[in-house]
Design a protein around this motif. Structure first.
Motif, PDB file in Angstrom:
ATOM      1  N   THR A  77       0.395  54.188 -79.129  1.00  0.00           N
ATOM      2  CA  THR A  77      -0.114  55.085 -79.865  1.00  0.00           C
ATOM      3  C   THR A  77      -0.864  55.903 -79.158  1.00  0.00           C
ATOM      4  N   ASP A 126      -4.504  49.292 -86.572  1.00  0.00           N
ATOM      5  CA  ASP A 126      -4.158  50.122 -85.423  1.00  0.00           C
ATOM      6  C   ASP A 126      -5.079  51.334 -85.457  1.00  0.00           C
ATOM      7  N   ALA A 142      -3.561  55.487 -84.655  1.00  0.00           N
ATOM      8  CA  ALA A 142      -2.187  54.986 -84.551  1.00  0.00           C
ATOM      9  C   ALA A 142      -1.199  56.005 -84.008  1.00  0.00           C
ATOM     10  N   SER A 187       1.879  50.294 -83.890  1.00  0.00           N
ATOM     11  CA  SER A 187       1.910  49.681 -85.226  1.00  0.00           C
ATOM     12  C   SER A 187       3.204  48.897 -85.434  1.00  0.00           C
ATOM     13  N   ALA A 224      -2.302  51.227 -90.311  1.00  0.00           N
ATOM     14  CA  ALA A 224      -2.266  52.283 -89.308  1.00  0.00           C
ATOM     15  C   ALA A 224      -3.252  53.374 -89.714  1.00  0.00           C
ATOM     16  N   TRP A 246      -6.448  47.040 -82.777  1.00  0.00           N
ATOM     17  CA  TRP A 246      -5.673  47.531 -81.630  1.00  0.00           C
ATOM     18  C   TRP A 246      -6.031  48.995 -81.421  1.00  0.00           C
TER      19      TRP A 246
END
Length: 288
Positions: free
Chosen positions: A2, A63, A66, A72, A86, A131
């Motif tokens: 991403t 995420d 994202a 994702s 996301a 993330w």
């Protein structure tokens, strides 16, 4: 991924409003999609590494920034029972992600949340795994975003931060035209413009209350080069072109323009000597 990141060009928390901004946003989305197509195979490796540090069977994954959602989707593949949330500021990016997920198994486990994380963390509930791939350095106050992620994680939850160590390389040193080393000289110019500038996040993560669970480098060098390498190189170097104008020697600019031209026999879309080379670092940080 991403956020695959590129400082200024691969930013997910970007501005919009004008037609030019929207056009640039679409170009950035194209670049992110090409990054995922050409260099995204490493995501399976990094999500496998993340799974070793993450809580067993995470239920909710966030995420953070994202983009068009390569990260994702990789997370949804790796963690088959998890809902992936996301988060991105851009409606266009999230729509790209929705389209990419449509017809795939993870689509029913994907929740899209449009939010400006420079303003506030969205009300998405508790998270087991977060993330942030090439997105953390894009925020105005990454320290605050780290505290927000820490607060959102369940105890024992994990945050994975990923950054590019250096910008990707595509060209041989000697192109057969111009002076050798063009790509290195381009990178020197964009480094002066602070593209992809980010710190070692370890101490920042610790200040936000995390415990470092692991750190690892990942090499991206697919062989043979994927079919979309030429399109990725052209999209990427086109963005560099606007930065090096007036900062790169005239003969180098002429060679770069030939590489970017559709009708030049030396153009990127016609070359057979392109590769993709890059490295990224991941930090795994746990909320105690």
């Amino acid at each position: 991924m991403t956020h695959d990141s590129y400082q200024h060009q691969h930013q997910h928390q970007h501005q919009h409003g004008s037609g030019d901004a929207r056009h640039d946003e679409a170009g950035l989305a194209d670049l992110l999609d090409l990054d995922a197509e050409v260099a995204g195979s490493y995501l399976d490796e990094v999500t496998e590494w993340a799974a070793r540090h993450a809580p067993e069977a995470p239920r909710t994954i966030a995420d953070v920034g994202a983009g068009t959602g390569a990260g994702s989707l990789a997370l949804a593949r790796r963690f088959g029972a998890a809902e992936v949330v996301a988060i991105d500021r851009s409606a266009l990016m999230l729509e790209r992600l929705r389209a990419a997920a449509r017809g795939r198994g993870p689509a029913d486990r994907l929740r899209l949340v449009r939010a400006d994380l420079d303003v506030a963390w969205p009300a998405i509930g508790a998270v087991d795994l977060a993330w942030a791939a090439s997105s953390l350095h894009e925020f105005a106050d990454p320290e605050r975003v780290l505290r927000d992620v820490h607060a959102a994680l369940n105890p024992g939850g994990l945050l994975v931060v990923i950054e590019m160590d250096a910008l990707p390389r595509f060209l041989p040193d000697d192109l057969g035209l111009g002076r050798p080393g063009l790509e290195s000289r381009c990178h020197e110019v964009v480094a002066e413009a602070h593209w992809n500038a980010h710190p070692d996040w370890r101490c920042h993560l610790e200040r936000a209350g995390f415990e470092i669970a692991g750190q690892r480098g990942f090499t991206i060098e697919p062989s043979p080069a994927p079919p979309a390498t030429g399109r990725f190189a052209r999209a990427y170097l086109s963005r560099i072109r606007s930065v090096v104008e007036g900062r790169l020697a005239a003969d180098d600019l002429d060679v770069l323009d030939r590489l970017l031209a559709d009708d030049d026999p030396e153009g990127l879309l016609r070359r057979r000597d392109l590769t993709v080379r890059g490295t990224r670092t991941a930090w795994a940080a746990r909320r105690p």
